[in-house]
Motif scaffolding. Structure first.
Motif, short mmCIF file in Angstrom:
data_model
loop_
_atom_site.label_atom_id
_atom_site.label_comp_id
_atom_site.label_asym_id
_atom_site.label_seq_id
_atom_site.Cartn_x
_atom_site.Cartn_y
_atom_site.Cartn_z
N UNK A 1 0.60 -1.08 0.13
CA UNK A 1 -0.10 0.03 0.00
C UNK A 1 0.86 1.43 -0.07
N UNK A 2 0.53 2.25 -0.61
CA UNK A 2 1.02 3.49 -0.58
C UNK A 2 -0.05 4.72 -0.18
N UNK A 3 0.57 5.88 0.20
CA UNK A 3 -0.69 6.69 0.56
C UNK A 3 0.07 8.16 0.29
N UNK A 4 -0.90 8.87 -0.23
CA UNK A 4 -0.61 10.37 -0.75
C UNK A 4 -1.73 11.19 0.06
N UNK A 5 -1.20 12.02 0.66
CA UNK A 5 -2.05 13.13 1.48
C UNK A 5 -1.80 14.64 0.87
N UNK A 6 -2.88 15.23 0.55
CA UNK A 6 -2.66 16.53 -0.27
C UNK A 6 -3.78 17.31 0.16
N UNK A 7 -3.67 18.60 0.05
CA UNK A 7 -4.75 19.91 0.36
C UNK A 7 -5.63 19.56 -0.60
N UNK B 1 -0.31 12.25 -13.98
CA UNK B 1 0.18 10.96 -14.26
C UNK B 1 0.09 10.09 -12.86
N UNK B 2 0.28 10.77 -11.85
CA UNK B 2 0.34 10.09 -10.60
C UNK B 2 -0.07 11.10 -9.67
N UNK B 3 -0.71 10.60 -8.37
CA UNK B 3 -1.55 11.70 -7.22
C UNK B 3 0.00 12.07 -6.72
N UNK B 4 0.97 11.46 -6.55
CA UNK B 4 2.43 12.12 -5.87
C UNK B 4 2.63 13.44 -6.53
N UNK B 5 2.19 13.71 -7.91
CA UNK B 5 2.66 14.90 -8.66
C UNK B 5 1.96 15.94 -7.84
N UNK B 6 0.82 15.89 -7.01
CA UNK B 6 0.45 16.85 -6.47
C UNK B 6 0.80 17.27 -5.23
N UNK B 7 1.86 16.58 -4.71
CA UNK B 7 2.50 16.75 -3.27
C UNK B 7 3.36 17.92 -3.45
#
Length: 643
Positions: free
Chosen positions: A562-568, A594-600
């Motif tokens: 599992x991976x987790x991305x937390x963004x505003x 392309x990936x949720x991590x781009x929003x971090x």
């Protein structure tokens, strides 16, 4: 032991090795428990007897994930589906029908009472009437899957025996595919490709029809052509070749929409690694069928995908309801799957939860310890590291149907009462009922089961299930053809044939809609992250979201898959529900994402509304999960307290 006896025994063992240990069906096992078997020459006209308590059959229902420990639910789908298929095919009435098919589709579900339900369906032929190709204003392909039948079976999984069996009457299934002039240009280029002409000669002299994901698209990435998100596309053609239906798969460079180019074309014999008709041919059926000896399979115990004469059983719940302490509202799937909003014991849990897409990647380089963002997109842009990637959508039409049903779970042993919201998607199949896929012509589209299980103790399980096939046989073939090239310095390392990541997005509201407090537990101590983050899970990790002014807390335990991305929360970014941007509808967003991590970035998150991305990784390349004959299953877990 005589020589004849020895030969008979060796022959039996060979057949058992081919057909698997499930060659036994009810009353026909070569090693029946405590009973002597009859020689085929001594058999009577009476069908074999089946001794199963009626109450065991009548009370069997769909099983919940939490009824199984040690991840046995996942193992059931990986292992037992193939066993159930082979048990069904060992019945001579079933084997005789399936052996004549030119395509196939399997559906499987785990039941209680140590039973499982399985269905097989397919046609005996395909015909196509073509009008307007290649130079009309529109091409029309009228396709008929001839004599499609569905076989339903209930299997005793402890003994590999059929305890209920039913076969539908043959029916012709028809659908129509159309092409624009631009698509016809691409289609003609595919038909003239050297690989295609070498395999078929002039395809126009055969029955064939096309299906598309387009020359360009917001859900396709062709790393093989070094193409950015939205600049590549795929096309699939099903071609009648004698008594078989074969497949042409083409990859298209659509970066210049006026001049699309064929990057690659491949010819494949089958949509899946082990088609039902080939399995049937490899199994020596029993001497007698149990068709007349066992009951029919009731509709309510058939797999939901095929329960209605080969089509879906669709019984959606009310769009808002209360049960087991939960208050649920759901909206139908657009492109992001069913969207769910939930409260528990009168306090909010999340405003929206859905699945904006599923990553489906092929022919990747070895992972080498990288997270999915670094592995999929090493240049931190939209170009995929492997050959082909889909940011697969989950819509009601096409490729539906979407929400199927609410399954209720009574308390059982230590598992409390609960329910499951069950949805199903055949991405890019034809129509809401995916009639091409369900008729056995299924190369290209996918088979996703997206479910959410809610329990009265405040536990929620998001469940992702895949049965394929997509394009996996094409890349299995590529690996086999390129095997000699994978050796280097005395070692052997293949590319990763296929890899999934199901991207769940949650607008989380732990008892409040005014912002959350966030903590992370690394297995030893708690910390407080101040800004947006991307986290690779490890056993023992917990992400906690709580009400700063109340007692409500939501914990998400993590694992190494599992991976987790937390963004505003940001309305310009793709995410769950109506507030966030939607893929394929907001101009320009699909090709940039392309990936949720781009929003971090460095945005603060404490006391703010946040979006939680739970990335559920499907490493199906680590263990064989052949499409069709096995389901890959993975799940997450969300735990509430203080409600």
């Amino acid at each position: 032991m005589t020589a004849d006896d020895d030969f008979t025994r060796r022959k039996y063992l060979q057949l058992a090795a081919i057909g698997g240990t499930s060659a036994a069906i009810a009353g026909c096992s070569a090693f029946s428990r405590g009973q002597e078997t009859q020689n085929a020459s001594e058999s009577t006209d009476e069908p074999p007897a089946v001794d199963v308590p009626a109450l065991r059959l009548e009370t069997a229902d769909f099983a919940s994930v939490r009824q199984f420990s040690n991840r046995n639910y996942e193992r059931m789908h990986a292992y037992r589906k193939r066993q159930a298929i082979e048990t069904l095919l060992a019945d001579p009435a079933v084997n005789d029908i399936v052996s004549d098919w030119v395509g196939g589709f399997e559906a499987y579900e785990v039941l209680t009472n140590h039973l499982e339900t399985i269905s097989l369906q397919g046609p005996t032929d395909m015909t196509v009437q073509v009008d307007g190709f290649p130079d009309g204003e529109e091409a029309q392909f009228d396709v008929t899957a001839k004599n499609r039948q569905t076989v339903y079976g209930l299997i005793d999984r402890r003994r590999d025996e059929i305890v209920a069996l039913q076969i539908t009457d043959p029916q012709d299934i028809e659908w129509t595919v159309t092409q624009t002039p631009g698509q016809m240009v691409i289609g003609q280029a595919i038909l003239n490709h050297e690989v295609v002409r070498d395999a078929f000669g002039d395809v126009s002299e055969r029955d064939w029809y096309p299906s598309w994901k387009g020359a360009t698209g917001g859900y396709t990435g062709l790393g093989q052509g070094d193409l950015q998100h939205g600049h590549g596309g795929t096309a699939v053609l099903h071609v009648k070749d004698g008594d078989e239906v074969r497949i042409i798969s083409a990859f298209i460079d659509g970066s210049d929409p006026e001049n699309p180019e064929i990057i690659e074309a491949a010819v494949l014999d089958h949509a899946v690694e082990f088609p039902p008709y080939e399995l049937a041919a490899s199994i020596e059926p029993a001497s007698e069928s149990v068709l007349e000896a066992v009951p029919d399979v009731p509709t309510e115990q058939r797999p939901y995908y095929t329960a209605n004469e080969g089509y879906h059983r669709i019984e959606p719940p009310s769009e808002s309801f209360e049960q087991d302490g939960w208050e649920i509202e759901w909206t139908p799937a657009d492109t992001q799957g069913v969207t769910v909003a939930a409260s528990f014991q009168g306090s909010p849990v999340f405003e929206a939860m859905d699945t904006p897409y599923t990553f489906t990647g092929y022919y990747l380089p070895p992972r080498e310890g990288r997270n999915t963002r670094e592995w999929y997109f090493p240049d931190d842009d939209t170009v995929f590291s492997g050959d082909l990637l889909f940011w697969d959508i989950h819509s009601s039409n096409p490729g539906g149907p979407g929400m199927l049903a609410k399954l209720d779970f009574p308390a059982r042993d230590e598992t409390p009462t609960g329910f499951q919201l069950k949805s199903h998607f055949h991405s890019s199949a034809i129509g809401q009922e995916s009639i091409d896929f369900h008729s056995g012509f299924r190369f290209g589209p996918y088979n996703y089961d997206l479910a959410y299980e809610f329990y009265s103790d405040g536990v929620l399980l998001p469940v992702f299930r895949r049965a394929g096939p997509g394009f996996v046989t094409q890349f299995v073939q590529k690996v086999e053809e390129s095997a000699e090239s994978y050796g280097e310095n005395g070692s052997y390392e293949e590319p990763v044939v296929q890899h999934y990541t199901s991207a769940k997005a949650i607008d989380i509201t732990p008892g409040t809609t005014d912002g959350v407090a966030i903590e992370l537990f690394d297995g030893d101590e708690w910390t407080t992250p101040e800004s947006e983050f991307y986290l690779e899970g490890e056993p023992g990790m917990i992400a906690r979201f709580s009400n700063p002014d109340g007692t409500e807390t939501i914990d998400i335990p993590l694992r190494d898959d599992l991976e987790l991305v937390v963004v505003r929360r940001d309305e310009s970014e793709i995410g769950p529900g109506e507030y966030q941007a939607q893929r394929l509808y907001d101009e320009g967003i699909p090709s940039r994402h392309y990936h949720p991590a781009q929003y971090v970035d460095d945005q603060p998150i404490q006391g703010e509304r946040v979006i939680v991305w739970l990335l559920m990784i499907g490493a199906i390349g680590e263990m064989p999960h052949p499409s069709g004959t096995s389901n890959f299953v993975t799940k997450g877990r969300i735990e509430l307290s203080g409600y």
